[in-house]
Motif scaffolding. Structure first.
Motif, mmCIF file in Angstrom:
data_model
loop_
_atom_site.group_PDB
_atom_site.id
_atom_site.type_symbol
_atom_site.label_atom_id
_atom_site.label_comp_id
_atom_site.label_asym_id
_atom_site.label_seq_id
_atom_site.Cartn_x
_atom_site.Cartn_y
_atom_site.Cartn_z
ATOM 1 N N ARG A 121 -1.427 4.220 -6.520
ATOM 2 C CA ARG A 121 -0.127 3.251 -6.642
ATOM 3 C C ARG A 121 1.479 2.847 -7.114
ATOM 4 N N ILE A 168 0.968 -1.453 0.263
ATOM 5 C CA ILE A 168 0.162 -0.040 0.146
ATOM 6 C C ILE A 168 1.153 0.934 -0.137
ATOM 7 N N ILE A 204 1.070 4.920 0.576
ATOM 8 C CA ILE A 204 0.754 5.536 0.995
ATOM 9 C C ILE A 204 1.890 7.268 1.251
ATOM 10 N N VAL A 238 -6.525 0.157 4.204
ATOM 11 C CA VAL A 238 -6.016 1.262 4.072
ATOM 12 C C VAL A 238 -5.554 2.503 4.738
ATOM 13 N N GLN A 296 -3.953 7.777 1.785
ATOM 14 C CA GLN A 296 -3.580 6.466 0.472
ATOM 15 C C GLN A 296 -2.449 7.308 -0.380
#
Length: 70
Positions: free
Chosen positions: A19, A4, A6, A44, A16
């Motif tokens: 990606r 994930i 961030i 998340v 977030q």
């Protein structure tokens, strides 16, 4: 296990990141971190909450979930 992305803004907001974002400092005052090996049942929001109480080492932008979940 998932990764994930961030982003921590200069003023402390954690959210977030896209990606496909590159890890490390951005052109602004934000820093993008990749949280690796996140189990499937972890959201998340759980990752962000755990990261807020975590102090990352300087110039370390890839963090294993196990370090956050202690």
């Amino acid at each position: 296990m998932a990764s994930i992305m961030i982003k921590k803004a200069g003023e402390g907001l954690v959210s977030q990141a896209h990606r496909n974002a590159d890890v490390g400092p951005t052109s602004g005052s934000s820093v993008v971190y990749e949280i690796q090996n996140v189990p499937g049942g972890v959201s998340v929001d759980d990752v962000i909450a755990a990261f807020k109480s975590y102090q990352p080492a300087d110039k370390v932008y890839e963090i294993d979930w196990s370090a956050l979940s202690k």
